[in-house]
Design a protein around this motif. Structure first.
Motif, PDB file in Angstrom:
ATOM      1  N   UNK A  37       0.847  -1.189   0.000  1.00 14.64           N
ATOM      2  CA  UNK A  37       0.000   0.000   0.000  1.00 14.64           C
ATOM      3  C   UNK A  37       0.884   1.241   0.000  1.00 14.64           C
ATOM      4  N   UNK A  38       0.686   2.123  -0.971  1.00 18.04           N
ATOM      5  CA  UNK A  38       1.652   3.193  -1.200  1.00 18.04           C
ATOM      6  C   UNK A  38       0.965   4.451  -1.706  1.00 18.04           C
ATOM      7  N   UNK A  39       1.067   5.530  -0.935  1.00 16.80           N
ATOM      8  CA  UNK A  39       0.585   6.820  -1.414  1.00 16.80           C
ATOM      9  C   UNK A  39       1.421   7.306  -2.590  1.00 16.80           C
ATOM     10  N   UNK A  40       2.656   6.822  -2.666  1.00 16.17           N
ATOM     11  CA  UNK A  40       3.526   7.231  -3.766  1.00 16.17           C
ATOM     12  C   UNK A  40       2.987   6.820  -5.118  1.00 16.17           C
ATOM     13  N   UNK A  41       2.460   5.587  -5.223  1.00 12.76           N
ATOM     14  CA  UNK A  41       1.960   5.137  -6.524  1.00 12.76           C
ATOM     15  C   UNK A  41       0.766   5.987  -6.971  1.00 12.76           C
ATOM     16  N   UNK A  42      -0.060   6.409  -6.038  1.00 18.90           N
ATOM     17  CA  UNK A  42      -1.189   7.280  -6.399  1.00 18.90           C
ATOM     18  C   UNK A  42      -0.684   8.592  -6.985  1.00 18.90           C
ATOM     19  N   UNK A  43       0.343   9.151  -6.387  1.00 23.84           N
ATOM     20  CA  UNK A  43       0.833  10.436  -6.876  1.00 23.84           C
ATOM     21  C   UNK A  43       1.597  10.305  -8.188  1.00 23.84           C
ATOM     22  N   UNK A  44       2.130   9.120  -8.472  1.00 29.46           N
ATOM     23  CA  UNK A  44       2.663   8.867  -9.814  1.00 29.46           C
ATOM     24  C   UNK A  44       1.524   8.937 -10.827  1.00 29.46           C
ATOM     25  N   UNK A  45       0.389   8.320 -10.497  1.00 34.49           N
ATOM     26  CA  UNK A  45      -0.779   8.374 -11.380  1.00 34.49           C
ATOM     27  C   UNK A  45      -1.280   9.809 -11.544  1.00 34.49           C
ATOM     28  N   UNK A  46      -1.286  10.580 -10.460  1.00 39.65           N
ATOM     29  CA  UNK A  46      -1.750  11.969 -10.538  1.00 39.65           C
ATOM     30  C   UNK A  46      -0.835  12.804 -11.429  1.00 39.65           C
ATOM     31  N   UNK A  47       0.460  12.546 -11.340  1.00 41.65           N
ATOM     32  CA  UNK A  47       1.377  13.273 -12.225  1.00 41.65           C
ATOM     33  C   UNK A  47       1.113  12.890 -13.682  1.00 41.65           C
ATOM     34  N   UNK A  48       0.829  11.603 -13.929  1.00 43.63           N
ATOM     35  CA  UNK A  48       0.502  11.152 -15.283  1.00 43.63           C
ATOM     36  C   UNK A  48      -0.747  11.883 -15.797  1.00 43.63           C
ATOM     37  N   UNK A  49      -1.759  12.016 -14.935  1.00 36.60           N
ATOM     38  CA  UNK A  49      -2.970  12.733 -15.338  1.00 36.60           C
ATOM     39  C   UNK A  49      -2.681  14.206 -15.603  1.00 36.60           C
ATOM     40  N   UNK A  50      -1.809  14.802 -14.775  1.00 36.94           N
ATOM     41  CA  UNK A  50      -1.477  16.217 -14.967  1.00 36.94           C
ATOM     42  C   UNK A  50      -0.790  16.441 -16.308  1.00 36.94           C
ATOM     43  N   UNK A  51       0.053  15.501 -16.710  1.00 34.67           N
ATOM     44  CA  UNK A  51       0.740  15.645 -17.998  1.00 34.67           C
ATOM     45  C   UNK A  51      -0.234  15.536 -19.159  1.00 34.67           C
ATOM     46  N   UNK A  52      -1.367  14.858 -18.945  1.00 36.84           N
ATOM     47  CA  UNK A  52      -2.373  14.714 -20.007  1.00 36.84           C
ATOM     48  C   UNK A  52      -3.382  15.860 -19.998  1.00 36.84           C
TER      49      UNK A  52
END
Length: 786
Positions: free
Chosen positions: A617-632
């Protein structure tokens, strides 16, 4: 409820003067309070007490290995003088483990290490801990089973029980010792109580007692069922010695400092009297030939004594103390001839099961007793059933349910921990007995309900349905619970068949109050990832995650897919524990230097597990996804506008997003909405991602979220950025720190939102209460409307 009292002395004064307290008395704030000139306390697990001697600081205890760094930081905000001496009140690891942080601080400042003073028994204890390291780790895991690492207690997650770097004593004494440091004189006295190596300190000029664990603002920890012998008679005698000193200050190693001679007198007298009464009652019955069984069920203390804020049995219990008195004076045999040299438990259980008509009938009877509130007999019967058929799935299913039901009725952490461990062991057995079959069973989601024909999803104000007496009673009960049981409820909304049927708010909140999501933001992130995949034809969650840091073809992280990030199975290193910046990636990412770009920080971490195979369980992986969404879809305002357009506006939900300086939404943790708006989000998932005929989420996306694919160390199921609510099969939920919950139940067509401030060690009580809500909602025949 008003904001918590900042000053611990003001809180203790109010509690002692009134005899009641509506706030936590054992606080883990890691903050320092100056009690008097040159005298301060850092409230932690356990406390550090500091005195300015004019020639450096004298510290009493150092807190634990995980809390030591925060405690040291707080101490250094008060004084940067050298820690001249450190006195251990005793050798328990939550009192000595923080010495490593004090030593590191001394080395960084070019100071000599503190002189460590302790009773001679502390050294013997340390040696014993080395010999019984794994045993003690197992005990702590069980004893604090309801208090996961990261709760602030500074326990768990260790491989070295004593704690690497713990300072061993430099100076040992036998019965008494006087320290003269600068202008301070302190008398050290040894008495046995919770331990055989205990020291308490008397500062005659200042009229201050530092009592260590002789005083903890809970019922005396003198009966711990998993630890070495405790000494109630001598504990009481030590308290009487303190009582005769005329102290103006009484500072324990846990709980609140006490100021004022009359208050000190009252608290010491209550503690001593309770222990003396238990000893006297027990020895009288022993002298009269009573068995241990009889004594355990007849020795009592008055209820009003145990209701006082400094006497409540929320850690140890009088019943356990009675057992310790028996062991101290009478040995281990309980006077039952059958227990002197008993047969193996399995042999007795097999015979009883045969007499009952089989182990399943024995287990079924245990369930009946448990449901009737006869928990003691139920637990004994289910243990017989389990010993008679240790591999029977139905027995373990019943056993897990019985102990889950029992643990929420218990007040003390010790009882809760042991019963939780029993429940968990059966759940692990169920999972391990046939993993493929079990996961196949878990992976069949309950069919989502059809919306009621007479109402759609609320585009405006929520429709209000008829109230349900049992639901109202449960909400009233939750609001009335003391904070030490369930923390603070800020907002609760219950939606049944698309209508609000009940809601409650604290005195400081209402329907318009926006409250923090914490990790419920992860589930909102999952929704936005799904929408992004729906509107971008070439985007699939089975694609490799487009992370610049992993672009090198030789980088093994390049294999990580978006779906593996959603399922927390990336294999990336990430320590989620809320401990300190030195060990917690989560704290560093959310509050340290890494908060400048949370997604980039998480993406920079190495692999430590097999991609796709290791759940972490990792808050880090969620924020990787959020950065991916921000780039899109843009950053800052551009991202908020996109999220509003595709998700929040269509369901009439207002959500305030918090961005890091790079412009990425910190979706792991930071969004604010009202309880009613969080309920809208839950209803969207209960309606399969469709809102009044318009598909918001991709088809199958909700099933993807709620299908159990993994489980955490406690056996709780995980899907795709949503958890499964395993005690009510078919339900699933978004969960967050401080026990934030959006629970979606397809069986009853209900959404329960609970927002509040509940420490991790109390979250089980909140979840059990939500379980009760769901049980009522799932059984309409029991629902009486008004």
């Amino acid at each position: 409820m008003a904001d918590p009292t900042r000053d611990p002395v003001a809180l203790s004064t109010r509690a002692l003067d009134s005899g009641t307290c509506d706030e936590l008395t054992n606080r883990l704030t890691q903050t320092l309070t100056e009690l008097d000139d040159g005298m301060a306390i850092v409230e932690s697990f356990s406390h550090l007490v500091a005195f300015d001697t004019g020639e450096g600081l004298l510290c009493v205890d150092s807190s634990g290995v995980f809390t030591g760094a925060d405690v040291t930081t707080s101490l250094r905000g008060w004084s940067t003088d050298r820690v001249h001496s450190l006195v251990y009140t005793h050798g328990h690891v939550d009192h000595v483990g923080g010495s490593a942080a004090l030593a590191a601080d001394a080395e960084n400042r070019g100071y000599e290490l503190p002189d460590v003073v302790a009773h001679r028994g502390v050294q013997r204890r340390f040696e014993r801990y080395r010999r019984t390291n794994d045993w003690n780790l197992a005990i702590n895991a069980r004893q604090f089973g309801t208090v996961p690492t990261g709760s602030g207690f500074g326990i768990g997650g260790m491989t070295d029980f004593l704690g690497e770097g713990t300072l061993w004593p430099d100076h040992l004494y036998e019965e008494s010792h006087t320290l003269e440091i600068g202008d301070l004189s302190v008398e050290l006295s040894h008495d046995r109580g919770e331990t055989d190596d205990h020291t308490w300190l008397w500062f005659p000029e200042r009229k201050v007692i530092c009592a260590g664990d002789f005083v903890t603002w809970v019922f005396p920890n003198c009966g711990n069922p998993q630890k070495a012998q405790r000494y109630p008679d001598e504990w009481a005698a030590a308290l009487r010695k303190m009582q005769g000193l005329g102290a103006e200050w009484l500072i324990g190693a846990h709980g609140l400092p006490v100021h004022g001679a009359e208050r000190v007198e009252r608290l010491l007298d209550d503690l001593a009297s309770a222990l003396e009464s238990l000893v006297e009652q027990t020895l009288t019955m022993m002298n009269n030939g009573a068995t241990l069984d009889t004594i355990l069920h007849e020795v009592r203390l008055p209820d009003d004594v145990l209701e006082r804020p400094w006497m409540m049995p929320i850690y140890d219990e009088p019943e356990f103390v009675v057992r310790n008195i028996w062991r101290l004076y009478g040995g281990w045999w309980d006077l039952d001839p059958g227990s002197l040299k008993p047969a193996p438990a399995a042999s007795v259980a097999t015979e009883l099961a045969a007499l009952a008509g089989g182990h399943r009938r024995l287990a079924a009877r245990a369930v009946e007793l448990s449901e009737a509130g006869e928990h003691r007999v139920a637990c004994q019967l289910i243990e017989h059933a389990m010993h008679a058929a240790p591999g029977d799935r139905s027995v373990h299913e019943r056993r897990a349910a019985i102990y889950e039901r029992r643990r929420v009725t218990e007040l003390s952490i010790m009882s809760q921990g042991i019963f939780t461990a029993a429940e968990r062991s059966s759940r692990i057995t169920l999972a391990d007995s046939d993993k493929t079959a079990v996961f196949d069973e878990w992976n069949v989601p309950v069919e989502l309900p059809e919306p009621p024909a007479d109402r759609g999803c609320p585009d405006g104000e929520w429709p209000i349905g008829e109230s349900i007496d049992e639901i109202d009673a449960l909400l009233d009960e939750a609001v009335a619970l003391p904070t030490h049981v369930a923390g603070q409820h800020l907002a609760v909304v219950v939606v049944h068949r698309g209508q609000i049927v009940a809601e409650r708010y604290s005195p400081t909140t209402d329907t318009d109050t926006a409250l923090i999501s914490w990790s419920m933001g992860k589930s909102i992130t999952q929704a936005l990832v799904g929408i992004s995949s729906m509107i971008e034809p070439r985007f699939s969650i089975d694609d490799r995650a487009p992370v610049p840091e992993w672009s090198d073809p030789d980088d093994p992280r390049r294999a990580i897919t978006i779906d593996q990030l959603l399922r927390m199975s990336s294999g990336l290193e990430f320590n989620e524990d809320y401990v300190d910046e030195g060990t917690s990636h989560c704290l560093e990412m959310l509050f340290g230097e890494a908060r400048e770009d949370a997604g980039a920080y998480a993406a920079s971490l190495p692999l430590v597990g097999e991609v796709g195979q290791t759940f972490n369980y990792s808050s880090g992986t969620t924020n990787i996804l959020c950065r991916m969404l921000a780039e899109r879809h843009g950053r800052h305002e551009a991202f908020a506008a996109w999220a509003n357009e595709v998700l929040f506006d269509p369901i009439a939900m207002s959500l305030d997003l918090t961005f890091d300086p790079s412009g990425t939404w910190v979706g792991s943790s930071f969004a604010h909405a009202t309880a009613r708006d969080f309920a809208r989000f839950g209803l969207l998932y209960l309606r399969d991602g469709v809102w009044n005929g318009k598909r918001i989420l991709p088809e199958g996306w909700v099933d993807n979220a709620r299908t159990r694919r993994a489980q955490n160390a406690d056996g709780v199921g995980y899907g795709s950025h949503w958890w499964t609510w395993d005690s009510q099969p078919g339900a699933f939920y978004a969960g967050g720190y401080e026990t934030q919950r959006i629970v979606c139940d397809p069986v009853s067509d209900s959404v329960v939102v609970r927002l509040g401030k509940t420490p991790i060690d109390q979250s089980l009580a909140v979840d059990a209460w939500i379980d009760d809500l769901l049980s009522v909602l799932r059984n309409p025949s029991s629902c009486v409307t008004t």
